[in-house]
Design an enzyme around this catalytic site. Sequence first.
Site, PDB file in Angstrom:
ATOM      1  CB  ILE A   1     -10.507   5.447  11.630  1.00 15.77           C
ATOM      2  CG1 ILE A   1     -10.472   3.986  12.106  1.00 15.77           C
ATOM      3  CG2 ILE A   1      -9.118   6.078  11.682  1.00 15.77           C
ATOM      4  CD1 ILE A   1      -9.640   3.050  11.230  1.00 15.77           C
TER       5      ILE A   1
ATOM      6  CG  ASP B   1     -17.825  10.663   5.029  1.00 16.20           C
ATOM      7  OD1 ASP B   1     -18.440   9.936   4.209  1.00 16.20           O
ATOM      8  OD2 ASP B   1     -17.122  10.189   5.927  1.00 16.20           O
TER       9      ASP B   1
ATOM     10  CG  ASP C   1     -17.011  10.814  -5.073  1.00 22.01           C
ATOM     11  OD1 ASP C   1     -16.096  10.124  -4.562  1.00 22.01           O
ATOM     12  OD2 ASP C   1     -17.641  10.462  -6.089  1.00 22.01           O
ATOM     13  CB  VAL C   2     -11.934  11.229  -1.902  1.00 23.63           C
ATOM     14  CG1 VAL C   2     -12.144  11.897  -0.564  1.00 23.63           C
ATOM     15  CG2 VAL C   2     -12.197   9.734  -1.845  1.00 23.63           C
TER      16      VAL C   2
ATOM     17  CG  ASN D   1     -10.014   8.200   7.601  1.00 27.04           C
ATOM     18  OD1 ASN D   1      -9.522   7.201   8.123  1.00 27.04           O
ATOM     19  ND2 ASN D   1     -11.319   8.475   7.659  1.00 27.04           N
TER      20      ASN D   1
ATOM     21  CB  SER E   1      -4.491  -1.098   5.436  1.00 28.37           C
ATOM     22  OG  SER E   1      -4.757  -2.412   5.906  1.00 28.37           O
TER      23      SER E   1
ATOM     24  CE1 TYR F   1      -9.222  -1.091   2.533  1.00 28.60           C
ATOM     25  CE2 TYR F   1      -7.672  -2.735   3.341  1.00 28.60           C
ATOM     26  CZ  TYR F   1      -8.392  -1.568   3.532  1.00 28.60           C
ATOM     27  OH  TYR F   1      -8.269  -0.870   4.716  1.00 28.60           O
TER      28      TYR F   1
ATOM     29  CE  LYS G   1      -6.586   1.550   2.778  1.00 26.70           C
ATOM     30  NZ  LYS G   1      -6.783   2.950   3.209  1.00 26.70           N
TER      31      LYS G   1
ATOM     32  CB  VAL H   1      -9.706  -0.939  13.298  1.00 24.35           C
ATOM     33  CG1 VAL H   1     -10.375   0.120  14.173  1.00 24.35           C
ATOM     34  CG2 VAL H   1      -8.283  -0.516  12.945  1.00 24.35           C
TER      35      VAL H   1
HETATM   36  N1  LIG Z   1     -11.423  -0.661  10.171  1.00 21.47           N
HETATM   37  C1  LIG Z   1     -10.271  -1.292   9.943  1.00 21.47           C
HETATM   38  O1  LIG Z   1     -10.055  -2.425  10.392  1.00 21.47           O
HETATM   39  C2  LIG Z   1      -9.174  -0.623   9.156  1.00 21.47           C
HETATM   40  C3  LIG Z   1      -7.922  -1.232   9.150  1.00 21.47           C
HETATM   41  C4  LIG Z   1      -6.888  -0.652   8.420  1.00 21.47           C
HETATM   42  C5  LIG Z   1      -7.123   0.520   7.728  1.00 21.47           C
HETATM   43  N2  LIG Z   1      -8.364   1.089   7.738  1.00 21.47           N
HETATM   44  C6  LIG Z   1      -8.544   2.319   6.965  1.00 21.47           C
HETATM   45  O2  LIG Z   1      -9.078   3.331   7.793  1.00 21.47           O
HETATM   46  C7  LIG Z   1      -9.770   4.276   6.983  1.00 21.47           C
HETATM   47  C8  LIG Z   1     -11.100   4.609   7.638  1.00 21.47           C
HETATM   48  O3  LIG Z   1     -11.920   3.459   7.614  1.00 21.47           O
HETATM   49  P1  LIG Z   1     -12.907   3.046   8.809  1.00 21.47           P
HETATM   50  O4  LIG Z   1     -12.516   1.692   9.229  1.00 21.47           O
HETATM   51  O5  LIG Z   1     -13.047   4.143   9.800  1.00 21.47           O
HETATM   52  O6  LIG Z   1     -14.257   2.839   7.973  1.00 21.47           O
HETATM   53  P2  LIG Z   1     -15.564   3.734   7.894  1.00 21.47           P
HETATM   54  O7  LIG Z   1     -16.427   3.102   6.864  1.00 21.47           O
HETATM   55  O8  LIG Z   1     -16.135   3.940   9.260  1.00 21.47           O
HETATM   56  O9  LIG Z   1     -15.004   5.137   7.362  1.00 21.47           O
HETATM   57  C9  LIG Z   1     -14.698   5.372   6.007  1.00 21.47           C
HETATM   58  C10 LIG Z   1     -15.374   6.696   5.615  1.00 21.47           C
HETATM   59  O10 LIG Z   1     -14.991   7.000   4.265  1.00 21.47           O
HETATM   60  C11 LIG Z   1     -16.153   7.534   3.626  1.00 21.47           C
HETATM   61  N3  LIG Z   1     -16.049   7.401   2.179  1.00 21.47           N
HETATM   62  C12 LIG Z   1     -16.155   6.275   1.437  1.00 21.47           C
HETATM   63  N4  LIG Z   1     -16.045   6.572   0.135  1.00 21.47           N
HETATM   64  C13 LIG Z   1     -15.863   7.919   0.046  1.00 21.47           C
HETATM   65  C14 LIG Z   1     -15.693   8.815  -1.022  1.00 21.47           C
HETATM   66  N5  LIG Z   1     -15.721   8.402  -2.303  1.00 21.47           N
HETATM   67  N6  LIG Z   1     -15.536  10.122  -0.742  1.00 21.47           N
HETATM   68  C15 LIG Z   1     -15.539  10.569   0.544  1.00 21.47           C
HETATM   69  N7  LIG Z   1     -15.702   9.764   1.610  1.00 21.47           N
HETATM   70  C16 LIG Z   1     -15.876   8.451   1.358  1.00 21.47           C
HETATM   71  C17 LIG Z   1     -17.307   6.718   4.186  1.00 21.47           C
HETATM   72  O11 LIG Z   1     -18.558   7.369   3.984  1.00 21.47           O
HETATM   73  C18 LIG Z   1     -16.911   6.594   5.642  1.00 21.47           C
HETATM   74  O12 LIG Z   1     -17.467   7.639   6.438  1.00 21.47           O
HETATM   75  C19 LIG Z   1      -9.873   3.653   5.590  1.00 21.47           C
HETATM   76  O13 LIG Z   1      -8.908   4.232   4.737  1.00 21.47           O
HETATM   77  C20 LIG Z   1      -9.543   2.193   5.840  1.00 21.47           C
HETATM   78  O14 LIG Z   1      -9.001   1.559   4.708  1.00 21.47           O
HETATM   79  C21 LIG Z   1      -9.389   0.548   8.445  1.00 21.47           C
END
Ligand SMILES: NC(=O)c1ccc[n+]([C@@H]2O[C@H](COP(=O)([O-])OP(=O)(O)OC[C@H]3O[C@@H](n4cnc5c(N)ncnc54)[C@H](O)[C@@H]3O)[C@@H](O)[C@H]2O)c1
Length: 253
Positions: A20, A39, A56-57, A84, A137, A150, A154, A183
Amino acid sequence: MTTTFPTQPVAAISGGLGDIGFAAAHALKKTGCRVALGDLRDAGRDTGGFHVHHVDVASEASVQAWFGAVEAAFGEPASIIVVNAGIACTGSAMSATLDDWNRTLSVNLTGAWLTARAGARRLIEKQMPGRIVFVGSWAAHAPHVELAAYCAAKAGVRMLAQCLALELAGKGILVNEVAPGFVNAGLSGQFFRKDPALAARSSAAVPLGQLIEPGEVAAAIAYLCSPAHRNLTGSTLLLDGGLSLLRGPASKP
Ligand SMILES: NC(=O)c1ccc[n+]([C@@H]2O[C@H](COP(=O)([O-])OP(=O)(O)OC[C@H]3O[C@@H](n4cnc5c(N)ncnc54)[C@H](O)[C@@H]3O)[C@@H](O)[C@H]2O)c1
């Protein structure tokens, strides 16, 4: 306060190498932004010429170093902050380990707070307007048995977004949330790829009958980041195909 946005604003996206986040990077680039990705993971993909920084967030020092690096690279702070980065640990409230619980909360909630706060502080210092968008989310308001930490994180993000929206309103920094449902990528995508039947069941459960593509979430993020809107703050853009409208098994049309 400077009331005008830079013509080519800097956008910082945490978790920007994820599905995303990376889609949001492309969407924001199309609107004229200069994009910085932060990231924890190594790139592992063509980074498309975006500024990439290891962060690291969950670490305050790391987040501060990232925003410092972004400002040094672009000569101004990020006006647009997309919060994100996220992880999902499966486990019910009864079965989750303390480690999983703490890790989920520290990345998804504390990390979101640290990221938004560090970005906002730099804008306030320079008296610049801004946009903060949290990627939340639908799990913020829909309990899931196997995702308790989670969901709790959220839900915290949603309230954090509202508190910050109020706190930063006088500073010209507008704060909103996009809340996706299922997603077809990223955190859910990994489960759907392993188990195509789960993907089919999940899309069938959605009133609109389909999974969401990351580009659709990215478009919603880009909209909420736009300097063109001036009165949208503290809101949640719910992008879940109608999942949240369901009330029990009989309610699917
Ligand atoms: N995929 C879904 O169905 C969905 C649905 C609702 C919400 N979301 C939200 O969307 C956002 C993005 O998720 P996504 O689905 O693209 O997953 P993803 O795993 O592709 O992306 C998440 C990114 O966050 C990074 N990350 C994890 N821990 C970290 C840290 N401590 N410091 C810095 N970066 C870190 C990961 O390396 C990864 O690149 C998230 O907040 C997730 O909760 C996703």
